[in-house]
Enzyme design. Sequence first.
Site, mmCIF file in Angstrom:
data_model
loop_
_atom_site.group_PDB
_atom_site.id
_atom_site.type_symbol
_atom_site.label_atom_id
_atom_site.label_comp_id
_atom_site.label_asym_id
_atom_site.label_seq_id
_atom_site.Cartn_x
_atom_site.Cartn_y
_atom_site.Cartn_z
ATOM 1 N N GLY A 135 11.003 -0.353 1.753
ATOM 2 C CA GLY A 135 11.525 0.717 0.894
ATOM 3 C C GLY A 135 10.748 0.824 -0.406
ATOM 4 O O GLY A 135 9.636 0.304 -0.519
ATOM 5 N N LEU A 182 9.432 3.510 -1.527
ATOM 6 C CA LEU A 182 8.256 4.109 -0.898
ATOM 7 C C LEU A 182 7.314 4.761 -1.914
ATOM 8 O O LEU A 182 7.757 5.328 -2.912
ATOM 9 C CB LEU A 182 8.706 5.154 0.129
ATOM 10 C CG LEU A 182 9.645 4.621 1.214
ATOM 11 C CD1 LEU A 182 10.138 5.750 2.103
ATOM 12 C CD2 LEU A 182 8.975 3.533 2.049
ATOM 13 N N GLY A 199 1.239 5.105 -0.524
ATOM 14 C CA GLY A 199 0.661 4.199 0.476
ATOM 15 C C GLY A 199 1.468 4.254 1.762
ATOM 16 O O GLY A 199 0.937 4.492 2.855
ATOM 17 N N HIS A 200 2.799 4.063 1.625
ATOM 18 C CA HIS A 200 3.676 4.178 2.799
ATOM 19 C C HIS A 200 3.542 5.564 3.432
ATOM 20 O O HIS A 200 3.471 5.706 4.652
ATOM 21 C CB HIS A 200 5.146 3.996 2.402
ATOM 22 C CG HIS A 200 5.466 2.670 1.783
ATOM 23 N ND1 HIS A 200 5.728 2.538 0.442
ATOM 24 C CD2 HIS A 200 5.584 1.438 2.328
ATOM 25 C CE1 HIS A 200 6.002 1.266 0.172
ATOM 26 N NE2 HIS A 200 5.915 0.571 1.297
ATOM 27 N N LYS A 205 -3.764 -2.758 2.168
ATOM 28 C CA LYS A 205 -3.429 -3.463 0.921
ATOM 29 C C LYS A 205 -3.025 -4.899 1.261
ATOM 30 O O LYS A 205 -3.462 -5.848 0.613
ATOM 31 C CB LYS A 205 -2.264 -2.748 0.227
ATOM 32 C CG LYS A 205 -2.302 -2.661 -1.281
ATOM 33 C CD LYS A 205 -2.200 -3.977 -1.995
ATOM 34 C CE LYS A 205 -1.015 -4.067 -2.886
ATOM 35 N NZ LYS A 205 0.258 -4.214 -2.206
ATOM 36 N N VAL A 215 -4.219 3.075 -0.600
ATOM 37 C CA VAL A 215 -4.064 4.268 -1.439
ATOM 38 C C VAL A 215 -3.982 3.800 -2.885
ATOM 39 O O VAL A 215 -3.269 2.838 -3.186
ATOM 40 C CB VAL A 215 -2.810 5.069 -1.045
ATOM 41 C CG1 VAL A 215 -2.618 6.268 -1.954
ATOM 42 C CG2 VAL A 215 -2.906 5.510 0.420
#
Lengths: 287, 287
Positions: free
Chosen positions: A31, A33, A36-37, A149, A176
Site C-alpha cells: 500500500g 501507493l 512506482g507501484h 528498486k 521510477v
Amino acid sequence: MIIARSIKKIREVILPLKQQGITIGFVPTMGALHEGHLSLIKKARIQTQFLVVSIFVNPIQFGPREDFKVYPRRLSRDKKLLRQAGVDLLFYPSASQMYKQDFSTYVEETTLSHVLCGLSRPGHFRGVTTVVAKLFNIVTPDISYFGQKDYQQAQIIKRMVADLNFNIKIKVLPIVRDKDGLALSSRNSYLDKISRQQALCLYRALQRAKALIASGERDAVRIKKNIRLFMRKFSLAKIDYVEIVDAETLREVKVVKKKVVIALAVFIKGVRLIDNMLVDMKKGRFI
Amino acid sequence: MIIARSIKKIREVILPLKQQGITIGFVPTMGALHEGHLSLIKKARIQTQFLVVSIFVNPIQFGPREDFKVYPRRLSRDKKLLRQAGVDLLFYPSASQMYKQDFSTYVEETTLSHVLCGLSRPGHFRGVTTVVAKLFNIVTPDISYFGQKDYQQAQIIKRMVADLNFNIKIKVLPIVRDKDGLALSSRNSYLDKISRQQALCLYRALQRAKALIASGERDAVRIKKNIRLFMRKFSLAKIDYVEIVDAETLREVKVVKKKVVIALAVFIKGVRLIDNMLVDMKKGRFI
C-alpha cells in the site's frame, strides 16, 4: 473493482476465471501507493486479462526495531488510485487472515538472501518469500510484477519461483524516480525537508559511478571507495552498504564486466533508503 | 498410463484438465511400492478423476549418514503395480530435474518438525516439506494422500498446506500392516530374518499400550516406562524414542485424554523403523 478481504472470497472469484483460461496479473504491495507501484499496475493491465493487486503490510518481514507500526497506511487513497488504474480485484486481508495463531511454516531462500539487505535486516527476506508464496497460492497469477528498486527482493522471488516450481512468470520493471532522481518509495514520506535533500545522495552516487564506468573505470573497489568519499558531502547520510555485485548471483565482483548491480543502502536520520543501478556492460546500458 | 519425466510435460497434461474442472488426485511416493501405498492409490482412484503418482527418492530429506544410496528402487515393478491400479500419470523426475545446481529455497515448518523424528533426523522434514511443496506446484492436485505410518509427516504437511495456503485437501489413511502386525514400509526390505522377527516389537508395544489404556491406565509416563521395559525382551531393538503426544500439536502429554498419538522409533541392527497408534479417547478408538 472487487474488494476481497478473505481468502475464501478471492478463490471464489479467481477459480472460474482460471477455468476459462483468463490470464491473471498480480502486483503485491504494502500500500501507500506511488508511481512506482502504478507503473507495475499499468504494465500488468496491458499484459494480462484480470488484474489483482494486494495491499498487506506483512508483519513478518519487519524486524523488531523496524517501522512496522508506523509504515504508512493510506487505504482510501490507494483504493481510488487502483480503481482509476482499472484494477479488477483488490485483495486486502487482515493479519489474522494471513497468519493463524499456530502459523509455523516459512519459505526461505538461503543464498541470495544472505548478502546486501539480508545482512542488515535478518529475517526480512524470509518474511518476504513466505508472504509472496502465500499470495501466489491464493491469487494463482500467471504473471506477477516487481520493481527493480528492490532488486535483491526481485532476484530472490525469481529464485523462489524457479526452485519451488511456481508456474508464474516474474517481471521486473525499472525504478521510477522523482524529477530530481530520488527513487520513489513509500518510506520517502518519513523524510523531512532537509532529509529529503540529503536523500539525493543515493541517486547522485549512482550517477557518479555511471560517469566513472563510462570514462573507463572497471575496478569495483575504486568505484565503491569513490562513492563512499562522495557520500561524505551528505552530512546526514550514514552508509549501510555500498556494493557492486554480479546481477544474477549477487556475489561481490572485483571488476565491472558483464552484468553487475551497484547497490546502496543509506540511513538518513534513521530512515533507511535503498537504490541501485543495473550495469549491462555488453549492451553498454545503465538501468 | 502416461509417464512424465519432465516438469514441462506434466504441466502440458495437467493444465487442460484443470481448465475442464477435472479433479486431480495425487499420491507422492519414493517408490518401492507396497500395500500401504496401494491403499492410498485405491482411495484416490475412487475420490478423484485424474490420478497422479510420483516416484522420487528425494535426496534432501536424507541425512549424510542415512540410506539415500541404498534406498530400494524398483521402477519396473512399481510401474506394473501403478498400471494395474489404474493410475493415469506417473511423474518420475530425475534429481537434476527437481534440483538445479543453484537451488537455494526451502520450505520449513518450525514447530511440529522439531519433535519426535525431527530430533533424530535434523533437516529431514525440511527436505520433505520442500519437495512436497514443489510437487504440489507441479501437479496442482485437488486432493493429496498420505499414510498414517508417517504420522508426524502428515501433520507437518497439513500445517504447511494451511500456512502457505495451498488449495489442496490432505487425506491421511490408516497404517497397512503385515499379517503379524508389522507396519508396511519400503525399509522392511532391509531386514534379515531375525531382524524381521525383532521388528514386531513396535506393533506389540503399541498393542500393549492399547491394553493398558483399555484397562484404565491414563498416566503417559507409566505407559511409556512400561513400553520401554517390554522392549527389553527384543535384544536387537535399540529405542530411538517412545513418546505420547497430543495428536494435533505433537506436544508431549502427561495424561492420556482427548486425542493422543503413541509414537515409536526403534533401530533394529541399524534399520530405523517407526510406528504409531492414534488414541481417540472420546470415541474410545485406537487407530
